[in-house]
Scaffold this active site. Structure first.
Site, PDB file in Angstrom:
ATOM      1  N   LYS A 158      11.591  34.393  15.912  1.00  0.00           N
ATOM      2  CA  LYS A 158      12.550  33.494  16.006  1.00  0.00           C
ATOM      3  C   LYS A 158      12.208  32.325  17.080  1.00  0.00           C
ATOM      4  CE  LYS A 158      17.676  32.928  17.240  1.00  0.00           C
ATOM      5  NZ  LYS A 158      18.879  33.737  17.506  1.00  0.00           N
ATOM      6  N   SER A 201      24.218  37.329  16.388  1.00  0.00           N
ATOM      7  CA  SER A 201      22.944  36.541  15.678  1.00  0.00           C
ATOM      8  C   SER A 201      21.790  37.230  14.855  1.00  0.00           C
ATOM      9  CB  SER A 201      22.416  35.743  16.687  1.00  0.00           C
ATOM     10  OG  SER A 201      23.108  34.455  16.850  1.00  0.00           O
ATOM     11  N   SER A 223      22.878  32.987  14.520  1.00  0.00           N
ATOM     12  CA  SER A 223      21.721  31.885  14.651  1.00  0.00           C
ATOM     13  C   SER A 223      20.485  32.038  14.211  1.00  0.00           C
ATOM     14  CB  SER A 223      21.812  31.629  16.334  1.00  0.00           C
ATOM     15  OG  SER A 223      21.222  32.414  16.854  1.00  0.00           O
TER      16      SER A 223
HETATM   17  N1  GLN Z   1      27.707  32.953  16.383  1.00  0.00           N
HETATM   18  C1  GLN Z   1      27.725  33.191  17.823  1.00  0.00           C
HETATM   19  C2  GLN Z   1      27.744  32.144  18.619  1.00  0.00           C
HETATM   20  O1  GLN Z   1      27.896  31.416  18.037  1.00  0.00           O
HETATM   21  C3  GLN Z   1      26.653  34.297  18.161  1.00  0.00           C
HETATM   22  C4  GLN Z   1      25.328  33.644  18.628  1.00  0.00           C
HETATM   23  C5  GLN Z   1      24.299  34.500  18.960  1.00  0.00           C
HETATM   24  O2  GLN Z   1      24.477  35.797  18.884  1.00  0.00           O
HETATM   25  N2  GLN Z   1      23.217  33.948  19.475  1.00  0.00           N
HETATM   26  O3  GLN Z   1      27.815  32.195  19.852  1.00  0.00           O
END
Ligand code: GLN
Length: 476
Positions: A78, A177, A153
């Site tokens: 990532k 995420s 994400s």
């Molecule tokens: N979708 C969640 C957010 O927008 C999780 C993001 C993450 O785990 N980095 O905060």
């Protein structure tokens, strides 16, 4: 055969038995990337030359590498995890030309294990989002249906593994995420216990919740990859000395395992067809001797609100460093210091990141701190207590990973609240620091459904074994 379709364990066996070489394996991954990634957009940076050279070295001298746990395995990383000398953008215009000056601990560990990095994957900007649509580099598409999001994400990592462009990938999970994109892309996603894996070299989003974990095509692969990256690190004071060793996941270990069905996750907000698929999986698990009971986590209903206070507060503090002075987007037209802050931060960050920075600054400001932040911390403590009460009665807890299957690109991007609601089953786990895994459990209308298994602190062995049982069920 397309070697890129192998699991990590199968590829290691094939390499050891000299059925193919590390070069051929990496070559097939790059072929898959070349034929598919124009459409899917899973990668921000490809490391073709570096990867091919490494693969060649390993192929030419395999005997001296073969005792390494991931010798010759092509992995994707990532784009918020630093690899020295390589572009690391966090999916943001702010860092679109930033090259990492050092490597994350997980990267050094994977290098020691002789893994091969084939590229850096697309992501929501600074890991904020659930669809990979907030990336400066354009959205990633779900390999199961290109009109749909891969989740986020870490959507690039999930799509890359799901489309067999690599054998496994790393992601980060602050509120879901890893698990949510794994669920939407039909692969395994593991978020370890907070502190099991070092965060050194991970660009911070909300430091008290962030954790690095992995995407794989099988549960055995997840255990293998976790083993390679876990452990105490002197550069991350929140990392832990490990108290339990990871074992090979086995469905035999789930006989008479007591598992809690989180009551609150089966009533509100979950799509009927997803619920049906989860219930079918639970029924099938009973044949392995798993004993289920309903468990209530009463403060779960406040978890999302609590997360959307604590997370932006930490976001606003962590992202204060990006001013374009030492590194990052720098607008040459700035006239004075204030103008420079305004121009660089307005120009460098996208809408979602700015929304959260503003929200976080407001939450932490004098007068509001007690009303919001301190309240949220109290809810967090109560939630942790609820989970500890539950684990007195059961070994693991289960729910759907995401209340819906993948949604269409564009469907939620202009409605942040709807996007935030997709995190409802994953964020409680981060707030409590627990380990959890998403494992595929069939499809609805040709889109994958993920089954979430949550364990007590450092009890990754239990969730991996239960996940392995889910994997062995024919879920379709
Ligand atoms: N979708 C969640 C957010 O927008 C999780 C993001 C993450 O785990 N980095 O905060």
């Amino acid at each position: 055969m397309n070697l890129n379709k192998l699991t990590i364990n199968a590829a290691l066996k094939g390499l050891k038995e000299k059925e193919f070489s590390a070069e051929e394996l990496a070559g097939d991954c790059f072929k898959a990337i070349e034929s598919q990634d124009k459409k899917i957009n899973a990668f921000i940076t490809l490391l073709k030359e570096e990867a091919q050279e490494k693969a060649k070295n390993i192929a030419n001298d395999f005997s001296s590498f073969q005792n390494k746990s991931l010798a010759g395995i092509p992995l994707a990383i990532k784009d918020n995890i630093l690899i020295e000398g390589i572009l690391c953008t966090a999916g943001s215009k702010m860092l679109s030309s930033y090259k990492a000056t050092y490597s994350a601990t997980v990267i050094n560990k994977l290098k020691d294990a002789a893994a091969i990095f084939i590229g850096k994957t697309n992501m929501d900007e600074f890991a904020m989002g659930g669809s990979t649509e907030t990336s400066y580099f354009g959205p990633t598409r779900n390999p199961h249906n290109l009109d749909y999001v891969p989740g986020g994400s870490s959507g690039g990592s999930a799509a890359a593994v799901s489309a067999n462009m690599c054998l496994g990938a790393l992601g980060s999970d602050t509120g879901g995420s890893i698990r949510q994109p794994a669920s939407l892309c039909g692969i395994v996603g593991l978020k370890p216990t907070y502190g099991r894996v070092s965060r050194y070299g991970l660009m911070a989003m909300a430091s008290s919740l962030d954790q690095i974990g992995c995407f794989t095509k099988s549960v055995d692969d997840a255990a293998l990859l976790l083993k390679a990256i876990e452990g105490k690190d002197k550069n991350d004071s929140t990392s832990f000395e490990l108290i339990s060793e990871l074992k090979k996941p086995s469905p035999k270990d789930v006989k008479r395992m007591k598992v809690g069905l989180i009551k609150e996750c089966f009533v509100d907000g979950i799509e009927k067809s997803v619920k049906k698929q989860i219930e079918k999986t639970i029924k099938n698990l009973e044949s392995f001797g798993v004993e289920f009971k309903e468990i209530s986590i009463p403060h779960l209903k406040a978890a999302l609100a609590c997360y959307y206070i604590i997370m932006p507060a930490e976001v606003s503090a962590n992202l204060a460093r990006y001013d374009g002075i030492r590194y990052g987007y720098n607008d040459p037209k700035a006239e004075n210091l204030l103008d420079l802050y305004l121009k660089n931060r307005t120009g460098g960050f996208g809408d979602e990141v700015r929304r959260r920075i503003i929200l976080g600054a407001y939450i932490l400001s004098a007068g509001y701190y007690d009303a919001y932040y301190r309240q949220a911390q109290k809810v967090q403590s109560l939630l942790k207590q609820d989970f500890q009460e539950a684990f007195k009665e059961v070994d693991c807890l289960v729910s759907a990973t995401s209340p819906t299957t993948a949604f269409k690109i564009g469907e939620k991007i202009n409605d942040p609240l709807q996007m935030y609601l997709a995190d409802i089953f994953t964020v409680p786990v981060n707030l409590a620091g627990l380990p959890a895994i998403s494992v595929p459990c069939g499809k609805v209308d040709n889109l994958p459904v993920g089954f979430q298994i949550i364990g007590n602190l450092f009890e990754e062995n239990k969730i991996l074994s239960l996940a392995k049982a889910v994997e062995e069920i024919n879920n379709d």
